[in-house]
Write an enzyme that holds these catalytic residues in place. Structure first.
Site, mmCIF file in Angstrom:
data_model
loop_
_atom_site.group_PDB
_atom_site.id
_atom_site.type_symbol
_atom_site.label_atom_id
_atom_site.label_comp_id
_atom_site.label_asym_id
_atom_site.label_seq_id
_atom_site.Cartn_x
_atom_site.Cartn_y
_atom_site.Cartn_z
ATOM 1 N N SER A 158 -16.503 1.632 -13.436
ATOM 2 C CA SER A 158 -16.832 1.933 -12.031
ATOM 3 C C SER A 158 -18.337 1.838 -11.777
ATOM 4 O O SER A 158 -19.144 2.419 -12.501
ATOM 5 C CB SER A 158 -16.348 3.342 -11.666
ATOM 6 O OG SER A 158 -16.817 3.657 -10.363
ATOM 7 N N ASN B 251 -8.539 8.480 -0.608
ATOM 8 C CA ASN B 251 -9.531 8.033 -1.607
ATOM 9 C C ASN B 251 -10.830 8.829 -1.520
ATOM 10 O O ASN B 251 -11.727 8.607 -2.328
ATOM 11 C CB ASN B 251 -9.831 6.531 -1.445
ATOM 12 C CG ASN B 251 -10.696 6.238 -0.239
ATOM 13 O OD1 ASN B 251 -10.696 6.994 0.728
ATOM 14 N ND2 ASN B 251 -11.436 5.153 -0.289
ATOM 15 N N LYS C 114 -4.740 7.786 -5.917
ATOM 16 C CA LYS C 114 -4.787 7.893 -4.448
ATOM 17 C C LYS C 114 -3.492 8.432 -3.826
ATOM 18 O O LYS C 114 -3.534 9.246 -2.912
ATOM 19 C CB LYS C 114 -5.113 6.532 -3.839
ATOM 20 C CG LYS C 114 -6.511 6.067 -4.179
ATOM 21 C CD LYS C 114 -6.789 4.696 -3.611
ATOM 22 C CE LYS C 114 -8.088 4.178 -4.203
ATOM 23 N NZ LYS C 114 -8.533 2.948 -3.565
HETATM 24 P P1 NDP Z 1 -1.880 1.341 -7.553
HETATM 25 O O1 NDP Z 1 -1.712 1.633 -8.992
HETATM 26 O O2 NDP Z 1 -1.582 2.388 -6.545
HETATM 27 O O3 NDP Z 1 -0.946 0.047 -7.158
HETATM 28 C C1 NDP Z 1 -0.909 -1.063 -8.005
HETATM 29 C C2 NDP Z 1 -0.213 -2.242 -7.309
HETATM 30 O O4 NDP Z 1 -0.389 -3.398 -8.147
HETATM 31 C C3 NDP Z 1 1.280 -2.079 -7.128
HETATM 32 O O5 NDP Z 1 1.685 -2.794 -5.980
HETATM 33 C C4 NDP Z 1 1.846 -2.753 -8.399
HETATM 34 O O6 NDP Z 1 3.146 -3.267 -8.241
HETATM 35 C C5 NDP Z 1 0.903 -3.916 -8.528
HETATM 36 N N1 NDP Z 1 0.786 -4.423 -9.882
HETATM 37 C C6 NDP Z 1 0.229 -3.807 -10.965
HETATM 38 N N2 NDP Z 1 0.286 -4.614 -12.046
HETATM 39 C C7 NDP Z 1 0.867 -5.763 -11.640
HETATM 40 C C8 NDP Z 1 1.206 -6.984 -12.278
HETATM 41 N N3 NDP Z 1 0.939 -7.181 -13.596
HETATM 42 N N4 NDP Z 1 1.786 -7.958 -11.566
HETATM 43 C C9 NDP Z 1 2.053 -7.778 -10.255
HETATM 44 N N5 NDP Z 1 1.779 -6.634 -9.567
HETATM 45 C C10 NDP Z 1 1.187 -5.651 -10.265
HETATM 46 O O7 NDP Z 1 -3.364 0.790 -7.415
HETATM 47 P P2 NDP Z 1 -4.274 0.753 -6.096
HETATM 48 O O8 NDP Z 1 -3.397 0.351 -4.964
HETATM 49 O O9 NDP Z 1 -5.082 1.970 -5.976
HETATM 50 O O10 NDP Z 1 -5.279 -0.461 -6.466
HETATM 51 C C11 NDP Z 1 -4.828 -1.799 -6.508
HETATM 52 C C12 NDP Z 1 -6.005 -2.736 -6.782
HETATM 53 O O11 NDP Z 1 -6.923 -2.710 -5.699
HETATM 54 C C13 NDP Z 1 -6.788 -2.347 -8.039
HETATM 55 O O12 NDP Z 1 -7.158 -3.536 -8.706
HETATM 56 C C14 NDP Z 1 -8.032 -1.684 -7.495
HETATM 57 O O13 NDP Z 1 -9.139 -1.839 -8.352
HETATM 58 C C15 NDP Z 1 -8.235 -2.492 -6.199
HETATM 59 N N6 NDP Z 1 -8.980 -1.718 -5.189
HETATM 60 C C16 NDP Z 1 -10.201 -2.169 -4.800
HETATM 61 C C17 NDP Z 1 -10.924 -1.499 -3.839
HETATM 62 C C18 NDP Z 1 -12.238 -2.014 -3.417
HETATM 63 O O14 NDP Z 1 -12.977 -1.259 -2.766
HETATM 64 N N7 NDP Z 1 -12.587 -3.245 -3.711
HETATM 65 C C19 NDP Z 1 -10.409 -0.266 -3.213
HETATM 66 C C20 NDP Z 1 -9.105 0.100 -3.671
HETATM 67 C C21 NDP Z 1 -8.441 -0.591 -4.648
HETATM 68 P P3 NDP Z 1 4.452 -2.339 -8.512
HETATM 69 O O15 NDP Z 1 4.659 -1.543 -7.247
HETATM 70 O O16 NDP Z 1 5.502 -3.344 -8.754
HETATM 71 O O17 NDP Z 1 4.149 -1.484 -9.708
#
Ligand code: NDP
Length: 302
Positions: free
Chosen positions: A32, A110, A89
């Site tokens: 981070s 968040n 979150k």
């Molecule tokens: P969560 O853990 O809440 O959600 C993860 C999501 O990713 C789910 O939809 C999950 O699918 C999917 N997923 C995980 N692994 C895989 C995979 N191998 N193949 C396909 N789908 C996958 O995480 P967040 O929503 O909090 O964060 C998601 C991303 O967004 C992260 O990379 C985070 O770093 C990024 N982010 C960036 C921000 C920024 O400010 N730039 C702010 C917030 C987040 P399933 O439901 O099927 O498990």
């Protein structure tokens, strides 16, 4: 103590709360750059207003099973504000004491601000995304057909922002049907006049309009061996691709988009703008965006 050190709850045993402490909680959290970004802004704010001279922002590695304990202990130690990142979150939404009305339809928080009895939850991800897409791709959510991939905490903030800004249509794809169905059901109240289309990213979706904005809100792309979040080549050509991932700076999805001459941007701009909004909530003051951007860019180059 170095503000970039990775702290754990054990460090709270000897924590001396001098001044105003802020922190980001996540698991993993080593990568981070939020402390670098916030501390740069706080340094500049302190030059203009001595009220901020003893504010600092640190990071804690907190696994999900310790989140409730962490929130309680950080409150007891006098922390003033917290940011939450993967995987906290959605979990924290039901554990805060009160919720900013704007975060209620999202079901994820968040940013937490200290209240006398506990934490008030906010969500600044949607704001961060809207500003980022405007700044990097010159695209307005309000004018766009949006294809959103993901159904986790970040996707929730993005979906609500798209609907509240009256995007032209919203298509949400996800790997697991369970999380997708839950998100679409939760959005029902907001999407009365606009259907939200769900699809599985495991198959080829039909009916998606061309020139849409494609947003990756999954964590697929964080690791080198991750699958693509969606097969870009089976979609009608999008107007732009925004990947919320910022580290690595170029995910395979962004690389493919650029090879197809599709405007593409990573999530660094979103990180900056969601952070600006969080710091505004805590400080109730104007936040130097340029200082945050400069620090974030520098931290990414290290
Ligand atoms: P969560 O853990 O809440 O959600 C993860 C999501 O990713 C789910 O939809 C999950 O699918 C999917 N997923 C995980 N692994 C895989 C995979 N191998 N193949 C396909 N789908 C996958 O995480 P967040 O929503 O909090 O964060 C998601 C991303 O967004 C992260 O990379 C985070 O770093 C990024 N982010 C960036 C921000 C920024 O400010 N730039 C702010 C917030 C987040 P399933 O439901 O099927 O498990």
């Amino acid at each position: 103590m170095a503000t970039n050190a990775v702290l754990t709850l054990d460090d709270l045993d000897t924590w001396q709360c001098e001044g105003t402490s802020l922190a980001v909680l996540g698991h993993p959290i080593r990568h981070s750059i939020s402390p670098a970004m916030h501390n740069a802004a706080l340094e500049e704010m302190a030059r203009l207003n001595s009220r901020f001279s003893n504010w600092k922002y640190v990071k804690f590695d907190v696994p999900p099973e310790h989140l409730s304990q962490a929130m309680a202990r950080l409150h007891a130690k006098g922390f003033f504000g917290l940011n939450l990142t993967v995987p906290h979150k959605v979990l924290a939404f039901s554990r805060v004491d009160c919720i900013d009305p704007a975060a209620l339809p999202i079901g994820a928080v968040n940013t937490l601000k200290r209240e006398p009895q506990g934490w008030r939850g906010f969500n600044t991800d949607g704001y961060g995304l809207r500003m980022a897409v405007r700044e990097t791709l010159n695209i307005e959510l309000a004018d766009s057909h949006v294809i959103l991939v993901g159904a986790g905490g970040a996707a929730r903030g993005a979906a609500v922002e798209c609907l509240q800004n009256k995007c032209r249509s919203l298509w949400i794809g996800n790997r697991s049907a369970e999380n997708l169905d839950r998100l679409i059901a939760d959005l029902r109240g907001l999407s009365a006049s606009m259907p939200v289309h769900g699809f599985s990213t495991e198959s080829t979706p039909s009916g998606i309009p061309s020139n849409a904005l494609l947003i990756n809100a999954t964590s697929a792309g964080l690791r080198p061996d991750d699958p693509l979040p969606i097969a870009l080549t089976v979609l009608p050509k999008p107007a732009g691709v925004y990947d919320m991932i910022y580290n690595p700076a170029e995910t395979p999805l962004l690389r493919i988009a650029r090879s197809l001459q599709i405007p593409a941007a990573n999530g660094l701009s979103m990180l900056i703008h969601q952070g600006v909004r969080a710091l505004e909530i805590w400080s109730e003051a104007s936040v130097p965006v340029a200082a945050m951007r400069e620090a974030a860019t520098r931290a990414m180059q290290r």
